[in-house]
Design an enzyme around this catalytic site. Structure first.
Site, PDB file in Angstrom:
ATOM      1  N   HIS A  56     -58.982 -51.328 -81.723  1.00 37.59           N
ATOM      2  CA  HIS A  56     -59.490 -49.959 -81.867  1.00 37.59           C
ATOM      3  C   HIS A  56     -59.511 -49.226 -80.534  1.00 37.59           C
ATOM      4  O   HIS A  56     -60.165 -48.191 -80.405  1.00 37.59           O
ATOM      5  CB  HIS A  56     -60.915 -49.976 -82.437  1.00 37.59           C
ATOM      6  N   HIS A 218     -59.987 -50.415 -90.483  1.00 37.42           N
ATOM      7  CA  HIS A 218     -59.199 -51.633 -90.580  1.00 37.42           C
ATOM      8  C   HIS A 218     -58.211 -51.532 -91.738  1.00 37.42           C
ATOM      9  O   HIS A 218     -57.633 -52.533 -92.166  1.00 37.42           O
ATOM     10  CB  HIS A 218     -60.085 -52.855 -90.793  1.00 37.42           C
TER      11      HIS A 218
END
Lengths: 331, 331
Positions: A56, A218
């Protein structure tokens, strides 16, 4: 799968080496995979920690530095760090004023940070926790009970980090972090799935003419699939979902248009034009904004919109100096 | 093709609207598609202009601001701006001390900036031009006679921009821009092609297990195709090509590891670890570095490496305050 890596199992270690080499203001504890400020904790300051799965970036390591986090724990790709990492980070940043854990609401992260907080308490460190749950897309999700935590994490880390620099008590930092989370909402849209090094193939199938509305960072499913549509139409879905949950009319706002990793910056600016126009049409007043890649999902194409209702105090804390790899001003 | 756009012909206009909304320090002349600093030119300061096709963001609009460019001209995607845009930008930033055109070496850009310079001279504005040609991959290319201009553009814009803030004469700014270009070299590697909105499909075919070594920032062919390889192997090709052309041993260096748009930041850090290790092994001393997306090629996966041999003076100018969307420090 085409990735710039040396081996599937080496990605996080190698990236931490790269982060250490690229950012002299940061220090890396390689054994525990913890990124801290170089020079150690500030006496009397509440320590701020966050962490989560890697993939991320710049979240969270890119937000370590003056005016923001004291440490970030890097898990494997899309995998929570373990309690030992969080405990090591907690001890590394403890300067006698207590430590705040900023935790995105994913079950693994929440449980592991909770265990770390208990272990730290056993060692005499006062720990408080704020769980971020700003994503309005779904009530429960693949890895989450309750709403997922996403873009508001950046706002909480920046604003709570600024207040902590004023050497206020832990409770004050907890209160402002809680306030920012409660005043923030997010919604994400994916145009493509992302590919983790371990799996080597896209995490889900998305037809060439469809998008996932309300996607998680995700690749978790959102509300529904829909035809691709224009930027204006996609932004309308995101902004409407946020406005339905937290009306924007008449409020001063902090807005982030965040790229998920695979969308070119020129497209993010196109989308931000639509965000600004649509929020103005709803009666919201954008006072501060970020456009760019701040919470990514590897190479996923798409974007998230995050909005926070500002107050004068929160605006001042947002404007306070910050010196991190991903956010820097006033220094 | 999946893109966050409202229409193929609206991308640049909409993105300029988004840039204007996102960055209060910038002003946009929508008719001429020119981004300038808000507040206009600084009396007695040499004006710095660059520009080129869109699709490389943050280049160039993201480098407009204190300590860097005064204006950027946005062409259509991968298409040179026209002379009228460059003339409008030149006049907008002229504050009596002359204007420097920083031009990447692509035939269209060079010809159009040359025409704009002649038109500006007719109107009494003193214009000088520095052509950037740092890419060692190929001697001539699809759109270029001589070497292509790429990553060194960021270094030239930053360092020449810092010197111009000291209100030195045009000749001094030209000299430092020329010096930085001569001391810089770049090499790029593509893992995938990019897709322009107008074509709707990847600009070239690249097999699943191959990379393009020496790729240009529009997907122009490089030196050769090769098997994918590890990050270390790919970086070795880039760093070796640079070192063969400009030996790095014994020099203080400024290094940029630049993502082409579609490669996740975590992979860029992996690659930067290899860059730092390999340059050190060659005897180079990295003193300053950038890791991130600075000159992109829409959604292309891959990276470029750019190295500049520093002097003490160049280092000081690199460290000088800068306040732009993509580079900000000291303010």
């Amino acid at each position: 799968m085409k990735k710039v890596i040396n081996g599937v199992d080496d990605v996080v270690r190698d990236a931490l080496n790269g982060i250490a080499a690229a950012h002299p203001n940061l220090a890396v504890d390689f054994e525990n995979k913890v990124i801290t400020r170089a020079g150690g904790p500030t006496a009397g300051k509440v320590g701020l920690i966050s962490g989560g799965g890697s993939g991320h970036e710049p979240l969270h390591g890119g937000f370590v530095g003056l005016g923001m986090l004291d440490a970030a724990c890097a898990g494997e790709i899309f995998t929570s760090p373990v309690p030992d990492q969080m405990l090591a980070a907690t001890k590394a940043v403890d300067a006698g004023a207590g430590v705040l854990h900023i935790v995105k609401n994913y079950t693994g992260d929440v449980l592991n940070f909770q265990m770390a907080a208990e272990l730290a308490a056993d060692d005499g460190v006062e720990v408080a926790t704020v769980v971020i749950n700003d994503d309005v897309a779904v009530q429960d999700s693949l890895y989450t009970a309750g709403r997922r935590g996403t873009g508001a994490t950046v706002f909480v880390e920046k604003i709570a980090g600024a207040l902590a620099e004023q050497l206020v008590p832990l409770k004050s930092v907890v209160d402002v972090a809680t306030e920012v989370n409660e005043r923030s909402r997010s919604f994400g849209i994916a145009l493509s799935a992302c590919t983790t090094p371990a799996s080597g193939k896209p995490g889900f199938d998305l037809p060439d003419d469809e998008v996932e509305l309300g996607v998680g960072i995700h690749g978790e499913p959102g509300r529904r699939r829909a035809p691709l549509g224009t930027s204006s139409e996609l932004v309308n879905v995101a902004v409407s979902a946020i406005n339905d949950d937290l009306p924007l009319a008449g409020h001063d706002l902090l807005v982030m248009l965040n790229g998920l990793g695979g969308t070119p910056l020129v497209e993010l600016y196109v989308a931000y034009d639509d965000v600004a126009t649509q929020i103005a049409a709803l009666g919201g007043r954008i006072k501060r904004q970020l456009v760019g890649n701040y919470i990514t999902s590897l190479d996923m194409a798409g974007f998230t919109v995050t909005v926070c209702r500002l107050t004068d105090d929160l605006t001042s804390l947002w404007d306070a100096p910050v010196n991190t790899p991903a956010l820097r001003w006033g220094v």
